[in-house]
Design a protein around this motif. Structure first.
Motif, mmCIF file in Angstrom:
data_model
loop_
_atom_site.group_PDB
_atom_site.id
_atom_site.type_symbol
_atom_site.label_atom_id
_atom_site.label_comp_id
_atom_site.label_asym_id
_atom_site.label_seq_id
_atom_site.Cartn_x
_atom_site.Cartn_y
_atom_site.Cartn_z
ATOM 1 N N ASP A 19 -16.262 10.797 7.907
ATOM 2 C CA ASP A 19 -16.474 11.293 6.540
ATOM 3 C C ASP A 19 -16.888 10.110 5.689
ATOM 4 O O ASP A 19 -16.118 9.170 5.512
ATOM 5 N N ASP A 59 -21.731 12.675 0.291
ATOM 6 C CA ASP A 59 -20.402 12.819 0.900
ATOM 7 C C ASP A 59 -20.526 13.858 2.016
ATOM 8 O O ASP A 59 -20.721 15.034 1.739
ATOM 9 N N GLU A 91 -18.183 19.009 6.662
ATOM 10 C CA GLU A 91 -18.507 18.991 5.235
ATOM 11 C C GLU A 91 -19.998 18.917 5.000
ATOM 12 O O GLU A 91 -20.662 17.989 5.461
HETATM 13 ZN ZN ZN Z 1 -16.069 13.767 2.384
#
Ligand code: ZN
Ligand code: ZN
Length: 369
Positions: free
Chosen positions: A226, A237, A344
């Motif tokens: 991440d 991100d 994500e």
């Molecule tokens: Zn993240």
């Protein structure tokens, strides 16, 4: 930043100030100042503020060493510089002489207490308030110039992710993976990492914000990656979880569940849909799969000049999604002492529906070595 209509932003800001009866807005180095002035800097001990009087023209009060830089990077012509050794509070007081009598003054939520106290002394009787609501409202919908930066930034982050996954192998230490992440981001054109990268292997992956340590990567590990970079002030991100050498049945089941939650949530994110519905959609998939208690955070957060900003994709947020909003969709399942999985994506609401800005594949990946 080029092609940004800063006077247009100031005009919108002024309309919000009128609606909320704010007389003066004072910003400090950080995302709000960058948004309103074009000047990008991290906060420091020297007084540096941008003042936006509702019934006047903006001005900046800066340390002399920044005077030229503020003129070059920013659009505000009225720049008042103080020198090291001057009394900062007295200087601010002088610059605020025409502000005496103002009632409602909104201060940047990131302003350090020492500067808040200077404003408090310079404006006796004023009601000081947090400018956060006003600023988040201004920044929540991204303009075309911001969208094009976010798009390019996520393409670059995809390249970094590909390089990082490619380099993963058994025997590496998490700390080495974190260094690879930083190097890959810089090579892809980032000015800095968005935050301390996460390279969480095996059991460490069950802590969503574990960063990295000295654990050695082993065959059978799930590895949560991440990270993101800062590009022209804007953040990326992204998270992918990959497996080393093999993935057992539980790991595969958990992975597919998280992937489905991610996909269903992205599908549910449409213009007009309340943010909490997107969170519910992701949570429903994971709960139905039997892991509801192990999805221990909200589904997402807005992103732009901050890594975490409005809109938050969380139960209780009735805010309808709008065209131009950018946010993460990042469901995860965390099994203490075993492993964690998170996927994500950053999405942008465009033509009524959410489209992913990062495109690195989401399919289950077992890295053989
Ligand atoms: Zn993240
Ligand atoms: Zn995130």
């Amino acid at each position: 930043m080029e092609n940004v209509d800063y006077p247009g932003r100031w005009k919108r800001c002024r309309a919000f100030m009128e609606a909320q009866d704010i007389d003066l807005l004072a910003l400090t180095p950080g995302p709000n100042m960058t948004y309103m002035t074009g000047f990008l800097e991290t906060p420091g001990e020297r007084l540096l503020t941008a003042l936006f009087p509702r019934d006047g023209e903006p001005r900046m009060v800066v340390p002399a060493l920044y005077e030229e830089q503020v003129h070059r990077e920013g659009w505000i012509g009225d720049v008042r510089a103080w020198k090291d050794g001057d009394d900062q509070a007295a200087f601010l007081l002088e610059q605020m002489s025409d502000a005496a009598g103002l009632v409602n003054v909104a201060l940047d939520t990131r302003m350090w207490a020492r500067f808040v106290l200077m404003f408090h002394r310079a404006l006796p009787g004023a009601l000081l308030q947090d400018a956060e609501g006003l600023m988040q409202e201004l920044r929540i919908v991204k303009g075309p110039e911001e969208i094009s930066i976010l798009r390019r930034a996520h393409e670059a982050t995809d390249r970094a992710m590909a390089a990082v996954v490619e380099s993963l192998e058994e025997g590496q230490v998490e700390r080495d993976v974190a260094n690879t992440i930083r190097n890959a981001l810089m090579a892809a054109g980032a000015d800095a990492a968005s935050f301390r990268p996460i390279a969480a292997s095996g059991p460490n992956g069950s802590q969503p914000h574990y960063r990295f340590g000295d654990r050695v990567l082993r065959r059978g590990d799930a590895v949560v990656l991440d990270f993101g970079g800062m590009f022209a002030g804007y953040y990326t991100d992204v998270t992918r979880t990959v497996f080393l050498g093999k993935a057992d049945d539980t790991q595969r089941k958990v992975y597919e569940l998280v992937k489905e939650a991610n996909e269903r949530a992205v599908d549910a994110a449409r213009a007009g849909t309340p943010a909490e519905e997107v969170d519910r959609e992701a949570r429903r998939v994971i709960t139905d799969g039997g892991y509801g208690d192990h999805f221990i955070h909200r589904t997402g957060h807005g992103i732009g000049l901050e890594v975490h900003e409005e809109p938050y994709i969380v139960e209780g947020s009735k805010r309808p999604l709008e065209e131009g909003m950018a946010f993460s969709v990042e469901p995860g399942i965390y099994l203490p002492d075993r492993f964690g999985v998170r996927i994500e994506n950053i999405v942008l609401v465009e033509d009524g529906r959410a489209r992913r800005l990062d495109r690195y594949p989401r399919d289950l990946q077992v890295i053989s070595s």
